[in-house]
Design a protein around this motif. Structure first.
Motif, PDB file in Angstrom:
ATOM      1  N   GLN A  38     -55.415 -84.716 -11.304  1.00  0.00           N
ATOM      2  CA  GLN A  38     -54.223 -84.123 -11.899  1.00  0.00           C
ATOM      3  C   GLN A  38     -53.590 -83.164 -10.905  1.00  0.00           C
ATOM      4  O   GLN A  38     -54.190 -82.150 -10.561  1.00  0.00           O
ATOM      5  CB  GLN A  38     -54.567 -83.388 -13.193  1.00  0.00           C
ATOM      6  CG  GLN A  38     -53.368 -82.849 -13.950  1.00  0.00           C
ATOM      7  CD  GLN A  38     -53.771 -82.186 -15.254  1.00  0.00           C
ATOM      8  OE1 GLN A  38     -54.795 -81.522 -15.347  1.00  0.00           O
ATOM      9  NE2 GLN A  38     -52.967 -82.388 -16.305  1.00  0.00           N
ATOM     10  N   SER A  39     -52.389 -83.490 -10.469  1.00  0.00           N
ATOM     11  CA  SER A  39     -51.635 -82.588  -9.605  1.00  0.00           C
ATOM     12  C   SER A  39     -50.741 -81.718 -10.471  1.00  0.00           C
ATOM     13  O   SER A  39     -50.429 -82.089 -11.609  1.00  0.00           O
ATOM     14  CB  SER A  39     -50.789 -83.403  -8.616  1.00  0.00           C
ATOM     15  OG  SER A  39     -51.614 -84.199  -7.792  1.00  0.00           O
ATOM     16  N   ALA A  86     -55.409 -82.133  -2.428  1.00  0.00           N
ATOM     17  CA  ALA A  86     -55.523 -80.889  -3.186  1.00  0.00           C
ATOM     18  C   ALA A  86     -54.989 -81.101  -4.599  1.00  0.00           C
ATOM     19  O   ALA A  86     -53.831 -81.502  -4.783  1.00  0.00           O
ATOM     20  CB  ALA A  86     -54.760 -79.781  -2.494  1.00  0.00           C
ATOM     21  N   ALA A  87     -55.828 -80.861  -5.585  1.00  0.00           N
ATOM     22  CA  ALA A  87     -55.485 -81.151  -6.986  1.00  0.00           C
ATOM     23  C   ALA A  87     -56.660 -80.726  -7.859  1.00  0.00           C
ATOM     24  O   ALA A  87     -57.652 -80.185  -7.382  1.00  0.00           O
ATOM     25  CB  ALA A  87     -55.193 -82.631  -7.173  1.00  0.00           C
ATOM     26  N   GLU A  88     -56.544 -81.023  -9.145  1.00  0.00           N
ATOM     27  CA  GLU A  88     -57.635 -80.814 -10.087  1.00  0.00           C
ATOM     28  C   GLU A  88     -58.246 -82.177 -10.376  1.00  0.00           C
ATOM     29  O   GLU A  88     -57.537 -83.155 -10.618  1.00  0.00           O
ATOM     30  CB  GLU A  88     -57.097 -80.207 -11.386  1.00  0.00           C
ATOM     31  CG  GLU A  88     -58.156 -79.756 -12.358  1.00  0.00           C
ATOM     32  CD  GLU A  88     -58.564 -78.305 -12.172  1.00  0.00           C
ATOM     33  OE1 GLU A  88     -57.802 -77.569 -11.533  1.00  0.00           O
ATOM     34  OE2 GLU A  88     -59.646 -77.920 -12.646  1.00  0.00           O
ATOM     35  N   LEU A 110     -59.667 -78.542  -6.261  1.00  0.00           N
ATOM     36  CA  LEU A 110     -59.895 -78.751  -4.833  1.00  0.00           C
ATOM     37  C   LEU A 110     -58.767 -78.125  -4.033  1.00  0.00           C
ATOM     38  O   LEU A 110     -57.589 -78.426  -4.255  1.00  0.00           O
ATOM     39  CB  LEU A 110     -59.974 -80.245  -4.519  1.00  0.00           C
ATOM     40  CG  LEU A 110     -60.061 -80.604  -3.027  1.00  0.00           C
ATOM     41  CD1 LEU A 110     -61.366 -80.094  -2.429  1.00  0.00           C
ATOM     42  CD2 LEU A 110     -59.931 -82.114  -2.817  1.00  0.00           C
ATOM     43  N   THR A 111     -59.150 -77.250  -3.116  1.00  0.00           N
ATOM     44  CA  THR A 111     -58.212 -76.673  -2.161  1.00  0.00           C
ATOM     45  C   THR A 111     -58.538 -77.247  -0.788  1.00  0.00           C
ATOM     46  O   THR A 111     -59.710 -77.303  -0.398  1.00  0.00           O
ATOM     47  CB  THR A 111     -58.318 -75.145  -2.125  1.00  0.00           C
ATOM     48  OG1 THR A 111     -57.956 -74.621  -3.417  1.00  0.00           O
ATOM     49  CG2 THR A 111     -57.399 -74.557  -1.073  1.00  0.00           C
TER      50      THR A 111
ATOM     51  N   PRO B 107     -46.926 -86.974 -18.408  1.00  0.00           N
ATOM     52  CA  PRO B 107     -46.991 -85.705 -17.670  1.00  0.00           C
ATOM     53  C   PRO B 107     -47.291 -84.501 -18.538  1.00  0.00           C
ATOM     54  O   PRO B 107     -47.621 -83.429 -18.026  1.00  0.00           O
ATOM     55  CB  PRO B 107     -45.597 -85.592 -17.059  1.00  0.00           C
ATOM     56  CG  PRO B 107     -44.726 -86.362 -17.990  1.00  0.00           C
ATOM     57  CD  PRO B 107     -45.557 -87.489 -18.507  1.00  0.00           C
ATOM     58  N   GLY B 108     -47.180 -84.675 -19.851  1.00  0.00           N
ATOM     59  CA  GLY B 108     -47.531 -83.590 -20.747  1.00  0.00           C
ATOM     60  C   GLY B 108     -46.353 -82.723 -21.176  1.00  0.00           C
ATOM     61  O   GLY B 108     -45.290 -82.728 -20.556  1.00  0.00           O
ATOM     62  N   THR B 109     -46.578 -82.002 -22.259  1.00  0.00           N
ATOM     63  CA  THR B 109     -45.659 -80.970 -22.749  1.00  0.00           C
ATOM     64  C   THR B 109     -46.395 -79.649 -22.730  1.00  0.00           C
ATOM     65  O   THR B 109     -47.473 -79.532 -23.328  1.00  0.00           O
ATOM     66  CB  THR B 109     -45.183 -81.264 -24.183  1.00  0.00           C
ATOM     67  OG1 THR B 109     -44.371 -82.439 -24.189  1.00  0.00           O
ATOM     68  CG2 THR B 109     -44.374 -80.088 -24.725  1.00  0.00           C
ATOM     69  N   ARG B 110     -45.837 -78.686 -22.039  1.00  0.00           N
ATOM     70  CA  ARG B 110     -46.454 -77.355 -21.967  1.00  0.00           C
ATOM     71  C   ARG B 110     -45.926 -76.516 -23.126  1.00  0.00           C
ATOM     72  O   ARG B 110     -44.735 -76.198 -23.178  1.00  0.00           O
ATOM     73  CB  ARG B 110     -46.115 -76.691 -20.640  1.00  0.00           C
ATOM     74  CG  ARG B 110     -46.553 -75.236 -20.535  1.00  0.00           C
ATOM     75  CD  ARG B 110     -48.039 -75.102 -20.324  1.00  0.00           C
ATOM     76  NE  ARG B 110     -48.515 -75.718 -19.104  1.00  0.00           N
ATOM     77  CZ  ARG B 110     -49.802 -75.853 -18.794  1.00  0.00           C
ATOM     78  NH1 ARG B 110     -50.731 -75.400 -19.622  1.00  0.00           N
ATOM     79  NH2 ARG B 110     -50.157 -76.426 -17.664  1.00  0.00           N
TER      80      ARG B 110
END
Lengths: 114, 114
Positions: A38-39, A86-88, A110-111, B107-110
């Motif tokens: 997930q970016s 770099a992302a989750e 991740l960085t 992409p989702g809704t925040r």
């Protein structure tokens, strides 16, 4: 009850270095296992999946993961990390019920440093 | 071919209010699942809709309800909003006859509750 543990909340690696993200699961039956990325501002993208057969699975973007039943693990690896990685990252267990829903771990951020 | 789309992208609500989030599945998909992703957590399964019926529900209160329309699009409704409802809400779709791993996430809704 099913659960997924990702013990590393945050990992930092240098660009070009190798990467391993850990995932342990708990599930009574044969697991269906997944890794998603997930970016920021993006939905979840499937990197790879395991259902049966060869325990080393290849995914997109050069990622691979190995299923180890004896350790209840499904670790994600990449031999050489790129800055764009770099992302989750989320590990998930697939539940084989009518809904076939997914149980996710808490994620590893991740960085990548130049 | 558009993937899974969600609207709105962001919204801010006040405690006690009600909110409706919308999801259009990927073309050819007829099954829609909703997940809640709180900050720093992995997504949690809320429920799934198929043939305009709720098929399975995760561990969420009745304040969370949904609907699926004949065109397979779906809505998630949350009543009596609490601060703890602040999260990213993800929609995932798949074709019922496809193997369940073929889930595609939007992409989702925040949602921010103040």
């Amino acid at each position: 009850a099913q659960s997924v543990t990702q013990p590393d909340i945050h990992i930092t690696v240098s660009e070009g270095a190798s990467l391993e993200l850990r995932c342990n699961y708990s599930y009574g039956a044969t697991p269906y296992l997944f890794w998603y990325v997930q970016s920021p501002g993006q939905g979840l993208q499937l990197l790879l999946k395991y259902f049966s057969g060869d325990t080393l699975v290849q995914g997109i973007k050069g990622f691979e993961a190995e299923f180890k039943r004896s350790q209840s693990s499904f670790n994600l690896r990449k031999p050489s990390v790129h800055w764009s990685d770099a992302a989750e990252y989320f590990c998930a267990v697939g539940i084989q019920t009518g809904a076939n829903n997914l149980f996710f771990g808490t994620g590893t951020r991740l960085t990548v440093i130049p | 071919d558009a993937g899974v789309t969600q609207s709105p992208t962001h919204l801010i609500k006040t405690r006690g209010q009600q909110v409706t989030l919308r999801c259009s599945p990927k073309s050819g998909h007829d099954t829609v699942s909703w997940y809640q992703q709180a900050l720093g957590q992995g997504p949690q399964f809320i429920f799934q809709y198929y043939e305009e019926e709720e098929r399975q529900r995760g561990n969420f209160p009745d304040r969370f309800s949904g609907h699926q329309f004949p065109n397979y699009s779906s809505e998630l409704n949350v009543n009596a909003l609490l601060l703890g409802d602040s999260a990213l809400y993800l929609c995932a779709s798949r074709a019922e006859r496809a193997f369940f791993y073929e889930q595609y996430f939007g992409p989702g809704t925040r949602l921010t509750v103040t």
